[in-house]
Every structure is written in structure tokens, then in C-alpha cells.
Design an enzyme around this catalytic site. Structure first.
Site, PDB file in Angstrom:
ATOM      1  N   CYS A  47      93.028 -28.414  35.423  1.00  0.00           N
ATOM      2  CA  CYS A  47      91.892 -29.332  35.193  1.00  0.00           C
ATOM      3  C   CYS A  47      92.086 -30.228  33.986  1.00  0.00           C
ATOM      4  O   CYS A  47      91.310 -31.160  33.796  1.00  0.00           O
ATOM      5  CB  CYS A  47      90.569 -28.571  35.118  1.00  0.00           C
ATOM      6  SG  CYS A  47      90.671 -27.079  34.199  1.00  0.00           S
ATOM      7  N   GLU A  89      93.812 -40.155  34.582  1.00  0.00           N
ATOM      8  CA  GLU A  89      93.793 -39.328  35.800  1.00  0.00           C
ATOM      9  C   GLU A  89      93.250 -40.106  36.998  1.00  0.00           C
ATOM     10  O   GLU A  89      93.813 -40.057  38.091  1.00  0.00           O
ATOM     11  CB  GLU A  89      92.946 -38.076  35.561  1.00  0.00           C
ATOM     12  CG  GLU A  89      92.846 -37.181  36.803  1.00  0.00           C
ATOM     13  CD  GLU A  89      91.881 -36.012  36.620  1.00  0.00           C
ATOM     14  OE1 GLU A  89      91.564 -35.647  35.474  1.00  0.00           O
ATOM     15  OE2 GLU A  89      91.437 -35.475  37.637  1.00  0.00           O
ATOM     16  N   GLU A 118      92.829 -19.648  45.489  1.00  0.00           N
ATOM     17  CA  GLU A 118      94.268 -19.936  45.491  1.00  0.00           C
ATOM     18  C   GLU A 118      95.012 -18.875  44.671  1.00  0.00           C
ATOM     19  O   GLU A 118      96.068 -18.368  45.085  1.00  0.00           O
ATOM     20  CB  GLU A 118      94.489 -21.335  44.883  1.00  0.00           C
ATOM     21  CG  GLU A 118      95.934 -21.771  44.833  1.00  0.00           C
ATOM     22  CD  GLU A 118      96.130 -23.070  44.037  1.00  0.00           C
ATOM     23  OE1 GLU A 118      95.155 -23.596  43.460  1.00  0.00           O
ATOM     24  OE2 GLU A 118      97.275 -23.542  43.998  1.00  0.00           O
ATOM     25  N   SER A 151      98.079 -25.011  39.669  1.00  0.00           N
ATOM     26  CA  SER A 151      97.136 -24.915  40.783  1.00  0.00           C
ATOM     27  C   SER A 151      97.064 -26.287  41.457  1.00  0.00           C
ATOM     28  O   SER A 151      97.105 -27.320  40.786  1.00  0.00           O
ATOM     29  CB  SER A 151      95.753 -24.535  40.246  1.00  0.00           C
ATOM     30  OG  SER A 151      94.773 -24.813  41.214  1.00  0.00           O
ATOM     31  N   GLU A 187      90.276 -22.766  43.081  1.00  0.00           N
ATOM     32  CA  GLU A 187      91.393 -22.316  42.241  1.00  0.00           C
ATOM     33  C   GLU A 187      91.462 -20.786  42.202  1.00  0.00           C
ATOM     34  O   GLU A 187      92.543 -20.197  42.203  1.00  0.00           O
ATOM     35  CB  GLU A 187      91.201 -22.887  40.836  1.00  0.00           C
ATOM     36  CG  GLU A 187      92.391 -22.687  39.933  1.00  0.00           C
ATOM     37  CD  GLU A 187      92.270 -23.474  38.634  1.00  0.00           C
ATOM     38  OE1 GLU A 187      91.257 -24.180  38.439  1.00  0.00           O
ATOM     39  OE2 GLU A 187      93.178 -23.366  37.814  1.00  0.00           O
ATOM     40  N   CYS A 204      87.829 -28.933  25.766  1.00  0.00           N
ATOM     41  CA  CYS A 204      87.285 -30.288  25.961  1.00  0.00           C
ATOM     42  C   CYS A 204      86.146 -30.611  24.994  1.00  0.00           C
ATOM     43  O   CYS A 204      85.821 -31.782  24.811  1.00  0.00           O
ATOM     44  CB  CYS A 204      86.775 -30.447  27.390  1.00  0.00           C
ATOM     45  SG  CYS A 204      88.020 -30.084  28.623  1.00  0.00           S
ATOM     46  N   LYS A 218      91.241 -38.467  31.195  1.00  0.00           N
ATOM     47  CA  LYS A 218      90.606 -38.654  32.512  1.00  0.00           C
ATOM     48  C   LYS A 218      90.656 -40.130  32.930  1.00  0.00           C
ATOM     49  O   LYS A 218      90.610 -40.440  34.117  1.00  0.00           O
ATOM     50  CB  LYS A 218      89.145 -38.193  32.480  1.00  0.00           C
ATOM     51  CG  LYS A 218      88.951 -36.731  32.138  1.00  0.00           C
ATOM     52  CD  LYS A 218      89.233 -35.819  33.306  1.00  0.00           C
ATOM     53  CE  LYS A 218      88.993 -34.373  32.946  1.00  0.00           C
ATOM     54  NZ  LYS A 218      89.634 -33.439  33.865  1.00  0.00           N
ATOM     55  N   GLU A 278      97.381 -40.905  44.171  1.00  0.00           N
ATOM     56  CA  GLU A 278      96.995 -39.996  45.245  1.00  0.00           C
ATOM     57  C   GLU A 278      95.504 -39.671  45.252  1.00  0.00           C
ATOM     58  O   GLU A 278      95.009 -39.092  46.219  1.00  0.00           O
ATOM     59  CB  GLU A 278      97.819 -38.697  45.176  1.00  0.00           C
ATOM     60  CG  GLU A 278      97.693 -37.902  43.896  1.00  0.00           C
ATOM     61  CD  GLU A 278      98.607 -38.367  42.754  1.00  0.00           C
ATOM     62  OE1 GLU A 278      99.158 -39.486  42.831  1.00  0.00           O
ATOM     63  OE2 GLU A 278      98.740 -37.613  41.776  1.00  0.00           O
TER      64      GLU A 278
HETATM   65 FE1  SF4 Z   1      92.457 -31.903  28.411  1.00  0.00          FE
HETATM   66 FE2  SF4 Z   1      91.362 -32.671  26.119  1.00  0.00          FE
HETATM   67 FE3  SF4 Z   1      90.778 -33.981  28.359  1.00  0.00          FE
HETATM   68 FE4  SF4 Z   1      89.831 -31.510  27.988  1.00  0.00          FE
HETATM   69  S1  SF4 Z   1      89.325 -33.329  26.783  1.00  0.00           S
HETATM   70  S2  SF4 Z   1      90.773 -32.296  29.860  1.00  0.00           S
HETATM   71  S3  SF4 Z   1      91.514 -30.540  26.874  1.00  0.00           S
HETATM   72  S4  SF4 Z   1      92.820 -33.868  27.367  1.00  0.00           S
END
Ligand code: SF4
Length: 448
Positions: free
Chosen positions: A160, A222, A142, A180, A139, A371, A219, A227
Site C-alpha cells: 500500500c 501512483e 492472498e 502483494s 491482501e 503515513c 500517491k 496500469e
Molecule cells: Fe508511503 Fe509515506 Fe505515502 Fe504512507 S505517506 S504511503 S508511508 S510514502
């Protein structure tokens, strides 16, 4: 409607309607901090564009909304002798997990956490902070390319936080070029475990189950992104997902309790190599401003060929619980203006006012303080988690950074090794294939 709608197809969170008392705290945070309910229509079947951050769960006093549990599937995988279970842990887990077992808030329990995962049966325990260092290499490079060559869109947005990425895809698709293309650390880690790690360790990728333990419910969404299956193309094996499961910190605690593992009595253990070392810069990814500080250290070192100046090893302008922070740094004679934001509603205000375009680089994390207070972190007796707890976790990651001899991604010998033996250099063809991704508009999506 007084509550955030949570539909059955939401990959990140579930709602037990029998527990809901209709207090509306979930809707308030979604409207006032995340900004999704402020933009979305709340009615209609399956019609709410949730970004999966789970902050509605983090404020629910009845625990009616919670992370979709996956730990039992991971437990089944570790009991299956055909499977090789590789578990990687995100930076924030090691400053949250101890709270589930009576440790003071923010206690750094990295060694015991690794030991606990080994006791649970993981074949390898690796560090997502390794991939955080790699994220910064990709990143940051980039960013330099966009800044110095004039090619590519500025400001560059960090990518992220999957809730932030989904927010942009849903509400500001015209801003996708600002993101990014670097995958998040867990997505880089998963793709590399089934390619680089498998090759070096002589493992059959078909037998590997990749698990990320994270503070984050988003996540879980995610890893389902269509992809994110680049290991499949690389290995020539159909159907491989880069990551198979995400467990939250709370789920790891639930699993440990179910197995009656006495956390307090565990002897600390070290991560496995060759993806288990990180610099302090990789560790501070868990804090608001941490990704930016890590990136600035790497960019400075890369442009000047010198170690980052002391200022950037304790870069207070981007630290702390202020919701929007800004700074200007001189890198090799070039002034770089940066902003650090948490809460997508606050980022929305920057976008709407146009102020966001006055910066070169913008970090956005959805959760308060970053996070470290993701919705998958332990909630404790007071809901939501008080700022004193958030600050204790933030402090613990900065203290750990300070104690590391490696303070930038460039210092990490495992990062040098992976570029020397596998990736060649940042943004190489192979790095683009495994470590970068593309985004798409969700402007029409009712999505979960
Ligand atoms: Fe985003 Fe919250 Fe997950 Fe961290 S814990 S990646 S700030 S949603």
C-alpha cells in the site's frame, strides 16, 4: 551535489531553486532514511530514480521542495456542473488537518473534514478507510493462500505504500513476487467509485472525477501508473483513469483557506455511503504497524471463525516508533512471523542481510511512523515534524479504533455488501480485475 535533484517531470514534488540554500538536509534524509541517494547516481540530466515519498520536502527548512499542487484543478472540477466530484479521504488526514487550523496536534477532526469537503463542493465524500478494509480482505486472503497452500512467494510484502513498491521495482526487481498484488486503498477506492459506486448510484462514470486526499506525495505518482485504469476496461469507456487527482492534507488546508472557510465553525458531518464506513482496523492503516495489525485481526478471524483475541485488538509488538518491530503470532495452530518496518533504508538492511526471508509477512512504510507523517501532512513550526507530533497522531488513530464497534474488516457491513452484491468473494475474478495489479522492473529507469 549537496541536494536531492528534483526534475521538472516529477509528478509528486517540485523544487523552487530560488529558495534553496544548499543546506543538504534533503540529501541526508534521502541517503540515510530512504536509502535512494545511497544507491543512485546523483548527476546527469533526469537521472535520479526518485521514489516520490517527498521526505526531502518534509525536512526542507526553506520549503524549497513541496508537493506538486493540484487543488486548483479540483476546485475547477467542483465548479463544473457537468462533473460529479467524488472525494475520498485517507485515515491520516483526519489526524493532521486540524493542526492547520490551530487544533492540538493529533486532534481527530473526521466530522469537520467531511463537512469542509462538502462546503468546498464535493458531490460525495467517501472514506479511503473503507477501501483499507477491502485491502485487508484481499491482501489477507492472498497471504493465507500463500501461507497455507505453499503456492506463491513468502514473505509477502505489503503493497500500500507506493514509494516502497517503486523502491522494490527499481532496486530489487527480483523481489517483485514478494509484493502483494493488492492495490493500495486509494487505488481500490478509485476503481470502485467508477464502477460499483457509479452503478449503485446511477451515475455516468464519464462524468465522475475521483479525488483522493492523502498524507502522501507518492500517491500523486501512483495514480499515474499506466496500469491503474481498470475502471476503463470494466465500464468499456476508453481513457478513464481510476483516480484523477491526489491532494495532500496541506493542499486541502490551502484550498479551505483560499475559500475562506472557517474550519473551527464547521458542523461535523458523516461520510456518504455506500463506501463510507470503516472498521477501526481500516483507520489504523495510517500508523506504522497498522496494516499488519489489521491484517492479523482479519487472518485470525478468518482462520478460526472467531472474533480476534483481545491481544490482537491492541497488538503492542507491532506498535510504536521503533523502526523495525517483529512478532510471532499463532493463527489456527500455525506460527506466523511478521516484521514491521518504516524507512526504506531500514528495509534495505533486512533485505541485504537476508533476515527478511525469516518472516512470513512484512509491512514496509517509507515515512517515519507511517503515513501519519507523510510529506503531505502539515509541517508546523518545527521542521521536520517532531516525534511528539507523530506520536499524538498515532495515538489519535488508535483511540478512534478503540472507540469503533467494528474492529475488523469482517465486521464492516459495507464490506459484506460489496462482496454480496458485486465482488462475490476475495480474489474472485472481478476482485482480481479491479482490486489487484501487477508491477514491473524499473531497474533501468532513470525515472522521476
Ligand atoms: Fe508511503 Fe509515506 Fe505515502 Fe504512507 S505517506 S504511503 S508511508 S510514502
Amino acid at each position: 551535489m549537496n541536494c536531492v535533484p528534483v526534475y521538472g517531470n516529477n509528478p509528486a514534488i517540485v523544487k523552487d531553486f530560488t529558495r534553496c540554500v544548499g543546506c543538504g538536509h534533503c540529501l541526508a534524509v534521502c541517503r540515510e532514511e530512504i536509502g535512494v541517494a545511497a544507491k543512485a547516481h546523483l548527476g546527469g540530466a533526469q537521472g535520479f530514480p526518485c521514489v516520490n515519498c517527498g521526505q526531502c520536502a518534509a525536512v526542507c527548512p526553506e520549503h524549497a521542495i513541496y508537493a506538486r499542487p493540484d487543488w486548483m484543478q479540483v476546485r475547477d472540477a467542483v465548479r463544473d456542473p457537468e462533473k460529479i466530484v467524488v472525494i475520498s479521504t485517507a485515515p491520516s488526514v483526519r489526524v493532521g488537518l486540524g493542526e492547520c487550523f490551530g487544533e492540538k496536534e493529533g486532534t481527530f477532526v473526521e466530522g469537520k473534514m467531511v463537512s469542509a469537503l462538502k462546503q468546498l463542493g464535493a458531490d460525495y465524500v467517501l472514506d479511503v478507510a473503507f477501501a483499507a478494509d477491502l485491502t485487508i480482505m484481499e491482501e489477507g486472503t492472498e497471504f493465507l493462500r500463500r501461507l497455507l497452500s505453499g503456492k506463491g512467494t513468502l514473505p509477502q510484502f505489503t503493497s500500500c505504500c507506493p514509494a516502497w513498491v517503486k523502491y522494490i521495482e527499481t532496486f530489487h526487481p527480483a523481489r517483485i513476487p514478494n509484493l502483494s498484488t493488492a492495490k493500495s486503498p486509494i487505488s481500490m477506492q478509485g476503481a470502485l467509485v467508477k464502477t460499483y459506486f457509479a452503478q449503485k448510484m446511477g451515475l455516468d462514470p464519464r462524468r465522475i472525477v475521483t479525488v483522493a486526499v492523502a498524507p502522501c506525495t507518492a500517491k500523486k505518482f501512483e495514480i499515474t501508473r499506466e496500469e491503474l485504469c481498470d475502471a476503463s476496461a470494466f465500464d468499456g469507456i476508453a481513457g478513464l483513469r481510476d483516480n484523477d487527482y491526489v491532494l495532500t492534507t496541506q493542499e486541502l488546508s490551502d484550498w479551505l483557506c483560499a475559500e475562506q472557510i472557517d474550519f473551527a465553525q464547521l458542523t461535523p458531518a458523516a461520510f456518504d455511503s455506500i463506501m463510507g464506513k470503516s472498521s477501526g482496523a481500516g483507520l489504523i492503516f495510517g500508523n506504522t504497524g497498522g496494516v499488519m495489525e489489521a491484517a492479523l485481526r482479519m487472518v485470525y478471524a478468518s482462520v478460526t471463525g472467531q472474533k480476534p483475541i483481545d491481544l490482537l485488538l491492541d497488538y503492542t509488538p507491532v506498535r510504536g516508533m521503533e523502526q523495525i518491530k517483529e512478532a510471532t503470532v499463532s493463527v489456527g495452530g500455525q506460527e506466523v512471523r511478521v516484521a514491521v518496518v518504516y524507512g526504506t533504508k531500514a528495509a534495505e538492511a533486512l533485505i541485504e542481510s537476508g533476515k527478511i526471508d525469516t518472516y512470513h509477512f512484512v509491512e514496509v512504510m517509507t515515512c517515519p511512523g507511517g503515513c501519519i507523517s507523510g510529506a503531505g501532512q502539515p509541517s508546523g513550526a518545527v521542521i521536520p515534524v517532531p516525534n511528539t507530533t507523530r506520536q499524538a497522531r498515532i495515538r489519535a488513530l488508535y483511540d478512534a479504533d478503540k472507540q469503533r464497534s467494528m474492529r475488523t474488516a469482517l465486521d464492516n457491513p459495507e464490506i459484506t455488501q460489496i462482496y454480496d452484491t458485486f465482488l462475490t468473494h476475495p480474489l474472485s475474478e472481478r476482485a482480481e480485475q479491479l482490486l489487484h495489479t501487477a508491477y514491473h522492473s524499473r531497474a533501468d529507469a532513470s525515472g522521476s
